[in-house]
Design a protein around this motif. Structure first.
Motif, PDB file in Angstrom:
ATOM      1  N   SER A  38       0.831  -1.216   0.000  1.00 24.25           N
ATOM      2  CA  SER A  38       0.000   0.000   0.000  1.00 24.25           C
ATOM      3  C   SER A  38       0.862   1.261   0.000  1.00 24.25           C
ATOM      4  CB  SER A  38      -0.942  -0.003   1.206  1.00 24.25           C
ATOM      5  OG  SER A  38      -0.215   0.010   2.421  1.00 24.25           O
ATOM      6  N   GLU A  39       2.049   1.202   0.614  1.00 19.33           N
ATOM      7  CA  GLU A  39       2.913   2.369   0.645  1.00 19.33           C
ATOM      8  C   GLU A  39       3.471   2.708  -0.733  1.00 19.33           C
ATOM      9  OE1 GLU A  39       5.831   1.485   3.648  1.00 19.33           O
ATOM     10  OE2 GLU A  39       4.663   2.516   5.203  1.00 19.33           O
ATOM     11  N   LEU A  40       3.495   1.727  -1.623  1.00 22.78           N
ATOM     12  CA  LEU A  40       3.965   1.993  -2.980  1.00 22.78           C
ATOM     13  C   LEU A  40       3.069   2.995  -3.689  1.00 22.78           C
ATOM     14  CD1 LEU A  40       4.794  -1.657  -4.115  1.00 22.78           C
ATOM     15  CD2 LEU A  40       6.443   0.116  -3.467  1.00 22.78           C
ATOM     16  N   PHE A  41       1.812   3.043  -3.290  1.00 23.27           N
ATOM     17  CA  PHE A  41       0.846   3.930  -3.945  1.00 23.27           C
ATOM     18  C   PHE A  41       0.286   4.950  -2.954  1.00 23.27           C
ATOM     19  CE2 PHE A  41       0.855  -0.218  -6.017  1.00 23.27           C
ATOM     20  CZ  PHE A  41       1.186   0.150  -7.315  1.00 23.27           C
ATOM     21  N   SER A  42       1.090   5.278  -1.951  1.00 18.42           N
ATOM     22  CA  SER A  42       0.685   6.292  -0.985  1.00 18.42           C
ATOM     23  C   SER A  42       0.622   7.651  -1.669  1.00 18.42           C
ATOM     24  CB  SER A  42       1.666   6.327   0.180  1.00 18.42           C
ATOM     25  OG  SER A  42       2.974   6.664  -0.275  1.00 18.42           O
ATOM     26  N   LEU A  43      -0.059   8.595  -1.029  1.00 15.69           N
ATOM     27  CA  LEU A  43      -0.225   9.918  -1.628  1.00 15.69           C
ATOM     28  C   LEU A  43       1.114  10.586  -1.941  1.00 15.69           C
ATOM     29  CD1 LEU A  43      -2.107  12.188  -2.536  1.00 15.69           C
ATOM     30  CD2 LEU A  43      -2.094  13.038  -0.173  1.00 15.69           C
ATOM     31  N   PRO A  44       2.111  10.584  -1.022  1.00 18.68           N
ATOM     32  CA  PRO A  44       3.397  11.208  -1.373  1.00 18.68           C
ATOM     33  C   PRO A  44       4.056  10.564  -2.591  1.00 18.68           C
ATOM     34  CG  PRO A  44       3.252  10.880   0.989  1.00 18.68           C
ATOM     35  CD  PRO A  44       2.094  10.152   0.392  1.00 18.68           C
ATOM     36  N   ALA A  45       3.974   9.225  -2.665  1.00 20.46           N
ATOM     37  CA  ALA A  45       4.592   8.524  -3.793  1.00 20.46           C
ATOM     38  C   ALA A  45       3.935   8.915  -5.107  1.00 20.46           C
ATOM     39  CB  ALA A  45       4.500   7.016  -3.583  1.00 20.46           C
ATOM     40  N   VAL A  46       2.611   8.964  -5.114  1.00 20.29           N
ATOM     41  CA  VAL A  46       1.879   9.291  -6.342  1.00 20.29           C
ATOM     42  C   VAL A  46       2.119  10.737  -6.749  1.00 20.29           C
ATOM     43  CG1 VAL A  46      -0.431   9.540  -7.352  1.00 20.29           C
ATOM     44  CG2 VAL A  46       0.127   7.517  -5.976  1.00 20.29           C
ATOM     45  N   LEU A  47       2.078  11.649  -5.783  1.00 26.85           N
ATOM     46  CA  LEU A  47       2.283  13.065  -6.097  1.00 26.85           C
ATOM     47  C   LEU A  47       3.678  13.323  -6.660  1.00 26.85           C
ATOM     48  CD1 LEU A  47       0.599  14.876  -3.056  1.00 26.85           C
ATOM     49  CD2 LEU A  47      -0.224  14.793  -5.419  1.00 26.85           C
ATOM     50  N   LEU A  48       4.681  12.731  -6.028  1.00 26.11           N
ATOM     51  CA  LEU A  48       6.047  12.949  -6.499  1.00 26.11           C
ATOM     52  C   LEU A  48       6.261  12.356  -7.886  1.00 26.11           C
ATOM     53  CD1 LEU A  48       7.921  12.389  -3.145  1.00 26.11           C
ATOM     54  CD2 LEU A  48       8.032  14.468  -4.531  1.00 26.11           C
TER      55      LEU A  48
END
Length: 280
Positions: A38-48
């Protein structure tokens, strides 16, 4: 048709062949930081990833093209795979909007990412723009191109909640220095004709090959201290540059192979990180 022409020009300006030079480090950083899928698609990951895939490239290369318009008149690369500056107020506004979107990241990402984001924007703009214009000073042009790894460092910090090992940043930074200087070899003659001084124009082609190999050997050595497998993988770069220098292949042609090499190496690093997360 006019709007479509502008979009096509912005697409070319953003150097789509090189999009993963900024977005790729984000993927690698997230893969090594994540402890769950789930952390692979966390908000920070997606935004960056979203920012550094397109807007970050529009900003970086747009600023470059604005301040290199006169220099690029003598650069043959602008005749086919890239485009000469022909922007108008709308194109300039798109570049400015890309910068403002980047500033918006500070509002939604944790404070531990701010130094890395600030470093990217400072170096990304001042590489080409006055007053510093790092690209016109030998060796500073090379060192400043560590900016390409800062999105990945920010991604690691955002997802993991900690800073990456310093030795890994050193390894990634020297890798980027080698990549930048290698990419400057095809520009040696156009830059000299335009009166631009770079690491490559200062060293000349043969010594620039040696400089790039040295940077990549340092990068490999630094990553050996993190994990011997990473160090071994990074040896692909000095081996490749030695092979190019010995083979007589035109550097103008070899230059365009490196996006594929970078993609393969980045994919190997990412798959290795995911394997560890899922199975170890």
């Amino acid at each position: 048709m006019f709007a479509r022409g502008r979009l096509g020009y912005l697409f070319t300006l953003s150097r789509p062949r090189f999009w993963l030079y900024l977005a790729g480090p984000v993927v690698v950083g997230v893969a090594f930081a994540a402890e769950t899928t789930s952390e692979l698609f966390s908000l920070p990951a997606v935004l960056l990833f979203a920012y550094f895939l397109v807007p970050g490239n529009v900003l970086l290369y747009g600023v470059n093209d604005v301040f290199d318009a006169d220099v690029d008149e003598e650069n043959p690369k602008k005749d086919d795979r890239e485009a000469r500056w022909r922007g108008d107020a709308v194109v300039v506004a798109a570049i400015a909007l890309s910068f403002l979107l980047g500033l918006g990241l500070f509002a939604v990402l944790p404070a531990r990412t701010w130094p890395y984001l600030a470093g990217f924007f400072l170096l990304g703009v001042e590489y080409s723009a006055p007053p510093f214009r790092f690209k016109t000073t030998p060796f500073l042009d090379s060192v400043s191109n560590g900016l390409y790894v800062l999105p990945g460092v920010a991604a690691f910090a955002a997802v993991s909640g900690r800073h990456p090992p310093a030795v890994a940043i050193v390894g990634a930074w020297t890798w980027a220095m080698g990549m930048h200087t290698f990419s400057a070899i095809p520009d040696i003659e156009p830059d000299r004709e335009a009166g631009i001084r770079t690491t490559a124009t200062f060293l000349g082609e043969s010594r620039t090959y040696l400089y790039c190999a040295t940077c990549w050997l340092v990068a490999s050595g630094a990553f050996f201290l993190v994990d011997w497998r990473f160090g071994a993988l990074l040896l692909a770069y000095p081996v490749a540059v030695f092979g190019i220098a010995r083979s007589g292949v035109a550097v103008e042609r070899a230059y365009w192979w490196y996006p594929a090499l970078n993609t393969l190496v980045g994919m190997a690093l990412t798959m290795g990180a995911l394997w560890v997360m899922l199975y170890e």
